[in-house]
Scaffold this motif. Structure first.
Motif, PDB file in Angstrom:
ATOM      1  N   GLY A 147      -6.809  -7.596  -0.401  1.00 44.95           N
ATOM      2  CA  GLY A 147      -5.723  -7.628   0.572  1.00 44.95           C
ATOM      3  C   GLY A 147      -4.476  -6.943   0.053  1.00 44.95           C
ATOM      4  O   GLY A 147      -3.774  -6.239   0.797  1.00 44.95           O
ATOM      5  N   ALA A 148      -4.180  -7.123  -1.246  1.00 45.44           N
ATOM      6  CA  ALA A 148      -3.023  -6.460  -1.842  1.00 45.44           C
ATOM      7  C   ALA A 148      -3.217  -4.945  -1.876  1.00 45.44           C
ATOM      8  O   ALA A 148      -2.282  -4.179  -1.584  1.00 45.44           O
ATOM      9  CB  ALA A 148      -2.784  -6.997  -3.248  1.00 45.44           C
ATOM     10  N   ALA A 149      -4.432  -4.490  -2.221  1.00 38.90           N
ATOM     11  CA  ALA A 149      -4.699  -3.052  -2.248  1.00 38.90           C
ATOM     12  C   ALA A 149      -4.608  -2.459  -0.845  1.00 38.90           C
ATOM     13  O   ALA A 149      -4.085  -1.339  -0.665  1.00 38.90           O
ATOM     14  CB  ALA A 149      -6.075  -2.797  -2.857  1.00 38.90           C
ATOM     15  N   TRP A 150      -5.102  -3.175   0.158  1.00 42.13           N
ATOM     16  CA  TRP A 150      -4.994  -2.681   1.540  1.00 42.13           C
ATOM     17  C   TRP A 150      -3.535  -2.569   1.947  1.00 42.13           C
ATOM     18  O   TRP A 150      -3.134  -1.599   2.601  1.00 42.13           O
ATOM     19  CB  TRP A 150      -5.727  -3.619   2.492  1.00 42.13           C
ATOM     20  N   PHE A 151      -2.733  -3.551   1.578  1.00 42.59           N
ATOM     21  CA  PHE A 151      -1.324  -3.539   1.936  1.00 42.59           C
ATOM     22  C   PHE A 151      -0.622  -2.320   1.326  1.00 42.59           C
ATOM     23  O   PHE A 151       0.190  -1.659   1.990  1.00 42.59           O
ATOM     24  CB  PHE A 151      -0.659  -4.826   1.450  1.00 42.59           C
ATOM     25  N   PHE A 152      -0.929  -2.005   0.069  1.00 39.43           N
ATOM     26  CA  PHE A 152      -0.300  -0.857  -0.586  1.00 39.43           C
ATOM     27  C   PHE A 152      -0.677   0.447   0.119  1.00 39.43           C
ATOM     28  O   PHE A 152       0.183   1.306   0.355  1.00 39.43           O
ATOM     29  CB  PHE A 152      -0.730  -0.820  -2.053  1.00 39.43           C
ATOM     30  N   ASN A 153      -1.941   0.599   0.469  1.00 41.30           N
ATOM     31  CA  ASN A 153      -2.380   1.808   1.159  1.00 41.30           C
ATOM     32  C   ASN A 153      -1.843   1.864   2.588  1.00 41.30           C
ATOM     33  O   ASN A 153      -1.530   2.951   3.097  1.00 41.30           O
ATOM     34  CB  ASN A 153      -3.904   1.884   1.158  1.00 41.30           C
ATOM     35  N   HIS A 154      -1.726   0.718   3.223  1.00 38.89           N
ATOM     36  CA  HIS A 154      -1.224   0.676   4.597  1.00 38.89           C
ATOM     37  C   HIS A 154       0.230   1.128   4.665  1.00 38.89           C
ATOM     38  O   HIS A 154       0.642   1.781   5.632  1.00 38.89           O
ATOM     39  CB  HIS A 154      -1.366  -0.745   5.153  1.00 38.89           C
ATOM     40  N   LEU A 155       1.010   0.788   3.655  1.00 36.34           N
ATOM     41  CA  LEU A 155       2.423   1.187   3.612  1.00 36.34           C
ATOM     42  C   LEU A 155       2.619   2.534   2.929  1.00 36.34           C
ATOM     43  O   LEU A 155       3.765   2.916   2.633  1.00 36.34           O
ATOM     44  CB  LEU A 155       3.246   0.120   2.878  1.00 36.34           C
ATOM     45  N   ALA A 156       1.524   3.253   2.686  1.00 35.54           N
ATOM     46  CA  ALA A 156       1.573   4.594   2.100  1.00 35.54           C
ATOM     47  C   ALA A 156       2.276   4.594   0.743  1.00 35.54           C
ATOM     48  O   ALA A 156       2.956   5.565   0.381  1.00 35.54           O
ATOM     49  CB  ALA A 156       2.255   5.576   3.055  1.00 35.54           C
ATOM     50  N   GLY A 157       2.128   3.513  -0.011  1.00 35.75           N
ATOM     51  CA  GLY A 157       2.665   3.453  -1.358  1.00 35.75           C
ATOM     52  C   GLY A 157       4.176   3.435  -1.449  1.00 35.75           C
ATOM     53  O   GLY A 157       4.743   3.831  -2.479  1.00 35.75           O
ATOM     54  N   GLN A 158       4.870   2.963  -0.414  1.00 33.87           N
ATOM     55  CA  GLN A 158       6.332   2.957  -0.441  1.00 33.87           C
ATOM     56  C   GLN A 158       6.891   1.919  -1.409  1.00 33.87           C
ATOM     57  O   GLN A 158       8.000   2.078  -1.918  1.00 33.87           O
ATOM     58  CB  GLN A 158       6.877   2.692   0.970  1.00 33.87           C
ATOM     59  N   LYS A 159       6.151   0.846  -1.634  1.00 28.65           N
ATOM     60  CA  LYS A 159       6.576  -0.176  -2.599  1.00 28.65           C
ATOM     61  C   LYS A 159       5.382  -0.604  -3.437  1.00 28.65           C
ATOM     62  O   LYS A 159       4.269  -0.775  -2.914  1.00 28.65           O
ATOM     63  CB  LYS A 159       7.169  -1.397  -1.880  1.00 28.65           C
ATOM     64  N   ILE A 161       2.924  -3.149  -5.420  1.00 25.90           N
ATOM     65  CA  ILE A 161       2.431  -4.500  -5.148  1.00 25.90           C
ATOM     66  C   ILE A 161       2.089  -5.154  -6.484  1.00 25.90           C
ATOM     67  O   ILE A 161       1.407  -4.545  -7.321  1.00 25.90           O
ATOM     68  CB  ILE A 161       1.192  -4.480  -4.239  1.00 25.90           C
ATOM     69  N   VAL A 162       2.575  -6.360  -6.682  1.00 20.99           N
ATOM     70  CA  VAL A 162       2.307  -7.099  -7.914  1.00 20.99           C
ATOM     71  C   VAL A 162       1.517  -8.352  -7.554  1.00 20.99           C
ATOM     72  O   VAL A 162       2.032  -9.246  -6.872  1.00 20.99           O
ATOM     73  CB  VAL A 162       3.606  -7.483  -8.647  1.00 20.99           C
ATOM     74  N   MET A 163       0.269  -8.402  -7.979  1.00 13.27           N
ATOM     75  CA  MET A 163      -0.537  -9.607  -7.810  1.00 13.27           C
ATOM     76  C   MET A 163      -0.384 -10.468  -9.056  1.00 13.27           C
ATOM     77  O   MET A 163      -0.515  -9.988 -10.184  1.00 13.27           O
ATOM     78  CB  MET A 163      -2.006  -9.248  -7.585  1.00 13.27           C
ATOM     79  N   ILE A 164      -0.129 -11.752  -8.856  1.00 13.10           N
ATOM     80  CA  ILE A 164       0.087 -12.679  -9.967  1.00 13.10           C
ATOM     81  C   ILE A 164      -1.101 -13.631 -10.052  1.00 13.10           C
ATOM     82  O   ILE A 164      -1.434 -14.308  -9.072  1.00 13.10           O
ATOM     83  CB  ILE A 164       1.391 -13.472  -9.786  1.00 13.10           C
ATOM     84  N   THR A 165      -1.718 -13.676 -11.210  1.00 20.51           N
ATOM     85  CA  THR A 165      -2.840 -14.571 -11.467  1.00 20.51           C
ATOM     86  C   THR A 165      -2.842 -14.942 -12.941  1.00 20.51           C
ATOM     87  O   THR A 165      -2.300 -14.217 -13.774  1.00 20.51           O
ATOM     88  CB  THR A 165      -4.174 -13.907 -11.085  1.00 20.51           C
ATOM     89  N   ASP A 166      -3.452 -16.074 -13.255  1.00 16.47           N
ATOM     90  CA  ASP A 166      -3.579 -16.514 -14.640  1.00 16.47           C
ATOM     91  C   ASP A 166      -4.996 -16.337 -15.167  1.00 16.47           C
ATOM     92  O   ASP A 166      -5.331 -16.830 -16.244  1.00 16.47           O
ATOM     93  CB  ASP A 166      -3.161 -17.983 -14.776  1.00 16.47           C
ATOM     94  N   ASN A 167      -5.832 -15.636 -14.391  1.00 12.64           N
ATOM     95  CA  ASN A 167      -7.206 -15.383 -14.804  1.00 12.64           C
ATOM     96  C   ASN A 167      -7.246 -14.122 -15.659  1.00 12.64           C
ATOM     97  O   ASN A 167      -7.134 -13.001 -15.160  1.00 12.64           O
ATOM     98  CB  ASN A 167      -8.097 -15.216 -13.559  1.00 12.64           C
TER      99      ASN A 167
END
Length: 374
Positions: A147-159, A161-167
């Protein structure tokens, strides 16, 4: 619009697990709720949009574990532009509790936070199907990242995306998969993007210490395995089916499983299996029909030789220690852990409280006393 099917396992009032197949529809016109959208998303009815100004340098996508464990940090007013995936919101609602989910919803409603819930499970290109045999936690992390990767591509890389996980394993696998889609731990995120936010760093240290302390106490219960996996494991001999009997003289630390002979690999079928500690019992109650996985012989323990006299009903700090003098290490017996509940022993329980425990509750409406069956 495309129709798919989702297999759900739900519990009825009798505690039995049933399989339910539900139709699941995915489509392309799911709103992204971002002010930077260059597509034809309908964001007119959104109460809050992701910020487009330069003050917000990136968007944040926490996974389900981070959203449940570090919600207090995400609530800081300085941290804005948070994207809660629908997968994460569902996990917080069902595993984190109603109060934690209400805090998430209030954060989304707050215009100052500029945060949203993105329905990734209904977006055609962001939807991630769960693979056969894949654990729930692994699927949630993978679904959140996609979902995060789709969001970045959908906004054409304007911002970014930082996914936060402890895994850590997930970070090693996905950190370099998509350019400008970063996968960091909460500590690394605060150090990189908020080095001067001292209150958040202090809060993180406190929460991390609390989580670590909880794990050392053995209260981090593992989730139960699916029913079909339990049935296959019992047939193959990997798991053992039996009724759990709790030692009432040491209820916090000792229980036994009476084998039924089904699934036992050796000739000792019918003998007892020791369940040592609350973590290994995994929320099973006296009389439940459970599935048990045997531990390696090096982890087998002996019966407790002493009667525990604990007036408050809590275990001693060294009760889980293998070198505790109250255990008969010379007479080690098969030891296991509960991996699933086959049938709950539903019954009514009667509890009594001493006058010292209830005396201070007079005139304090809403005060509760916790009573846990052994």
């Amino acid at each position: 619009m495309i129709k798919t099917e989702k297999l759900l396992r739900l519990k009825n009032r009798q505690g039995r697990t049933i399989r339910v197949v539900r139709e699941h529809y995915v489509r392309e016109d799911v709103s992204c709720h971002s002010a930077l959208c260059l597509s034809s998303c309908d964001n007119t009815e959104c109460p809050s949009l992701l910020p487009a100004d330069a003050s917000c340098t990136h968007y944040i996508v926490p996974d389900s574990t981070v959203a449940k464990d570090y919600m207090e940090i995400l609530e800081f007013p300085e941290i804005q532009g948070i994207i809660f995936m629908h997968t994460v919101a569902n996990s917080v609602q069902h595993e984190g509790g109603r109060r934690l989910y209400s805090r998430l919803r209030n954060m989304v409603k707050d215009i100052r936070k500029a945060s949203i819930i993105f329905h990734n499970e209904f977006q055609k290109y962001a939807y991630t199907a769960r693979n056969p045999g894949e654990s729930l936690h692994s699927w949630q992390s993978r679904s959140t990242y996609n979902g995060a990767a789709w969001f970045f591509n959908h906004l054409a890389g304007q911002k970014p995306i930082v996914m936060i996980t402890d895994n850590q394993e997930f970070i090693e696998e996905y950190s370099n998969k998509t350019l400008n889609v970063f996968v960091l731990t909460m500590q690394a995120y605060l150090t990189t993007f908020w080095p001067d936010l001292k209150a958040a760093h202090e809060l993180y240290e406190s929460l991390a210490a609390s989580l670590q302390d909880t794990k050392h106490r053995g209260k981090d219960y593992l989730g139960y395995l699916p029913v079909d996996m339990l049935e296959d494991g019992i047939k193959s001999g990997r798991f053992i089916q039996g009724c759990i009997m709790v030692n009432k003289y040491n209820a916090q630390q000792e229980a036994f499983i009476s084998r039924e002979g089904i699934g036992a690999k050796d000739s000792t079928a019918g003998s007892e299996i020791l369940i040592s500690g609350m973590s290994a019992r995994n929320r099973a109650v006296h009389g439940d029909s459970v599935a048990v996985e045997l531990l390696p012989r090096s982890e087998w323990k002996g019966r407790c030789l002493a009667i525990t006299n604990d007036e408050q009903g809590v275990a001693n700090a060294d009760a889980d220690n293998e070198d505790s003098p109250s255990q008969d290490l010379s007479g080690a017996m098969p030891t296991g852990r509960v991996v699933g509940i086959l049938q709950r022993n539903w019954r009514d329980y009667v509890a009594s409280f001493s006058q010292e425990e209830t005396g201070g509750q007079k005139g304090r409406a809403g005060k509760c006393l916790n009573c846990s069956p052994y």
